[in-house]
Design a protein around this motif. Structure first.
Motif: not given
Length: 647
Positions: A170-180, A220-228
């Motif tokens: 399965k895939s994963v979403i990782v949210l961060v509060p700032e682009i920085a 395919s299983p993936k990691i998606v990273i980004g803000p909101r």
């Protein structure tokens, strides 16, 4: 012939967000299509199949993407429309990238960052292992509040949980509060995973479209990273969603639909039977209360992940001017600790949550003050460009050589901003490398683009607003100075104490992460305020107990729901009249249990040539607040359910 309700990306009618179209072959819900509305071409999403209507229908002109977006996203958009009382079209817009109809040349997948951080594998400690096990053994759809002190290794927990999720297919979403923060977290995850996608607003339209399309077609299983916004990318088969620094206000969208990424993440996780982790050293009072009440699982990381030497704490009372003999707003001990840190080849971070050089320009003789002509608030001096600038509408004006009212000279400047701090430090220490990070930083000088310099210690002194206090891990950092910790306490808002506590705790949490000596100097005019006192000691439990008691007495979240209504007109007379008229109507139509505050001038009463007044509604039943929206006029009014602040 098949007939479909198509969810539109633009609002055609207030009470309708779909139109019925025909197509000769069957289509899947979530398929993006091209349609005609009137004589104009538009884009929509297949929402549901219906029987043939008793009126003529236009045909669907074209299928834009053969691969439909996940039905879970369409259902989540429908939930957002209902929960936040907004037209479905506003939510559907978030699912489709700009320029989706354009044919673009595929771009090479590019991951920013990498090969910056020390790759030494850290073995999880007892508390981290318990956290990972708790998440793994919980039921699908469960929300976990991961409350860990700064330096407790929350990211390591995220990575281990993500690894188990990826290995399960399965895939994963990782949210961060700032682009920085994206370079840091991408760097952490890229040491363990290969299939990573990054999306944020600094990418071009073509880059974002290309990323969106690749995620849509990559099963395919993936990691998606980004803000909101990364939450609403077409990621399939999600097994884990992580919201890092979950207390940050940036997770609440400021324009319609004004949704909370935390609430939407919870709904999306349930639709995928995925786990949700909300991680923070200073979780919001509302989320912590809900976790304590059983709405999810609270997980504690009470200790730093590695052995460390606690920083030496120094609290400076700014009313005691004897402590400021070397500089007017840098205390003696602040400068001493700065010099001590630099002598040991360690970095220094200066935190101050106000941009510009000075927050006020005035004449000492007649009292004239530089006021924005559009917003009627004080304009801030930006000495580097020698301009007065409004931080609400952005309008700039020249700095007067003498007073426009009485011709007295000179004009004096009051208040401290990050640009002034940078300038004063440059005068005191001309040989040191100083970098400022705030809302005025250029794209080239943005924190995300200079992360390597921060991490390896090339920059000696870091000056910044809240962007530098959000989860940065800087191994060369030896000292943190908070120039004026109580800047936000004077704001007339129910969340000002909580926000000040969070910023102070997060800022000082940048040090004390290893076995090297470090120090923290916090300057404040209100050193005994609970936000400053508990923040300096990173004592979340004591702060929470005091704050939740205050919220209970004042009937603020989590003990009630809030609805903020803002009226805007060109003239003050009109805005007052219409605000009072709606207040009278709502008091007559809504249950007596709904508390209606106002109307009163908004905190920013003038904004971009308009006058703004507001009503604040409180109720223990959210449905009563949604009812209030039925009486809201179609124009000149904006609303926000569950606002994080009332400013």
């Amino acid at each position: 012939m098949h007939y479909y309700e198509v969810a539109l990306t633009l609002i055609v009618r207030k009470n309708s967000s779909t139109l019925t179209y025909a197509h000769k072959s069957p289509l899947t819900i979530g398929t993006i299509v091209s349609i005609e509305i009137g004589s104009k071409l538009s884009t929509g999403i297949i929402y549901r199949e219906v029987d043939k209507p008793d009126y003529n229908t236009k045909p669907i002109l074209n299928i834009i993407e053969p691969q439909p977006i996940p039905i879970s996203l369409v259902e989540t958009a429908a939930w957002m429309s209902e929960y936040y009382g907004t037209n479905l079209s506003n939510a559907i817009q978030l699912l489709i990238p700009r320029g989706v109809q354009k044919n673009r040349r595929p771009a090479k997948k590019r991951i920013h960052g990498g090969n910056i951080r020390n790759r030494t594998k850290n073995v999880l400690n007892k508390h981290q292992r318990i956290a990972v096990r708790t998440v793994s053994e919980s039921q699908p759809g469960t929300t976990h509040l991961l409350h860990g002190v700064t330096g407790s290794g929350k990211t390591s927990v995220y990575i281990e949980c993500a690894d188990r999720t990826i290995r399960s297919g399965k895939s994963v979403i990782v949210l961060v509060p700032e682009i920085a923060l994206t370079p840091q977290i991408v760097d952490e995850f890229s040491a363990r995973f290969d299939n990573i996608y990054l999306s944020h607003s600094n990418q071009t339209e073509a880059e974002r479209h290309d990323t969106w399309k690749k995620i849509l077609n990559d099963k395919s299983p993936k990691i998606v990273i980004g803000p909101r916004s990364a939450l609403l990318l077409p990621t399939q088969n999600i097994g884990l969603i992580v919201v890092d620094e979950s207390h940050e206000p940036s997770y609440k969208q400021e324009k319609s639909p004004r949704y909370s990424a935390l609430r939407v993440a919870s709904v999306l996780a349930k639709k995928h039977s995925a786990k949700l982790i909300l991680g923070s050293a200073t979780p919001s009072v509302v989320d912590y209360y809900l976790a304590k009440q059983g709405a999810g699982i609270a997980i504690e990381l009470p200790e730093p992940a590695q052995k460390f030497q606690p920083p030496k704490l120094h609290l400076v009372d700014m009313t005691n001017r004897q402590m400021f003999t070397r500089h007017r707003f840098f205390s003696n001990i602040l400068l001493e600790k700065l010099e001590e840190s630099i002598s040991k080849k360690r970095q220094v971070l200066f935190f101050h949550n106000r941009r510009g050089s000075a927050s006020m320009a005035l004449c000492e003789k007649c009292g004239w003050q530089s006021i924005c002509r559009r917003c009627f608030i004080p304009m801030s001096l930006h000495a580097d460009e020698y301009k007065l600038r409004c931080h609400t509408c952005g309008q700039a004006s020249n700095v007067p050589s003498n007073c426009p009212e009485c011709s007295n000279s000179p004009i004096v400047y009051k208040g401290i901003g990050t640009k002034m701090i940078e300038s004063e430090l440059s005068k005191l220490y001309p040989k040191l490398r100083i970098a400022r990070f705030d809302g005025d930083s250029s794209a080239t000088d943005a924190l995300a683009n200079r992360y390597k310099e921060l991490y390896d210690g090339t920059i000696d002194i870091i000056v910044g607003t809240q962007v530098v206090a959000k989860g940065l891990d800087l191994p060369k950092l030896g000292m943190v100075g908070v120039v004026q910790a109580d800047t936000g306490l004077s704001l007339p808002d129910f969340s000002s104490t909580e926000r000040t506590f969070q910023l102070v705790t997060q800022a000082i949490g940048r040090v004390g992460r290893n076995q090297q000596s470090s120090s923290v100097v916090v300057q404040s005019f209100h050193p005994n305020n609970i936000a400053i006192d508990y923040g300096l000691r990173a004592d979340y439990e004591s702060f929470y107990k005091a704050e939740i008691n205050t919220r209970s007495k004042a009937h603020f979240p989590p003990f009630t729901y809030l609805l903020r209504l803002v009226c805007s007109y060109k003239t003050e007379k009109t805005v007052v009249k219409n605000s009072r008229s709606l207040a009278t109507l709502l008091r007559a139509k809504l249950p007596s249990s709904v508390e209606i505050l106002g109307p009163t001038p908004a905190f920013y009463e003038r904004q971009r040539d308009t006058f703004r007044w507001q009503l604040v509604l409180k109720s223990s039943k959210r449905s009563d607040l949604l009812r209030a929206l039925d009486y809201l006029p179609d124009t000149h009014w904006q609303f926000e359910l569950d606002p994080t602040n009332l400013l």
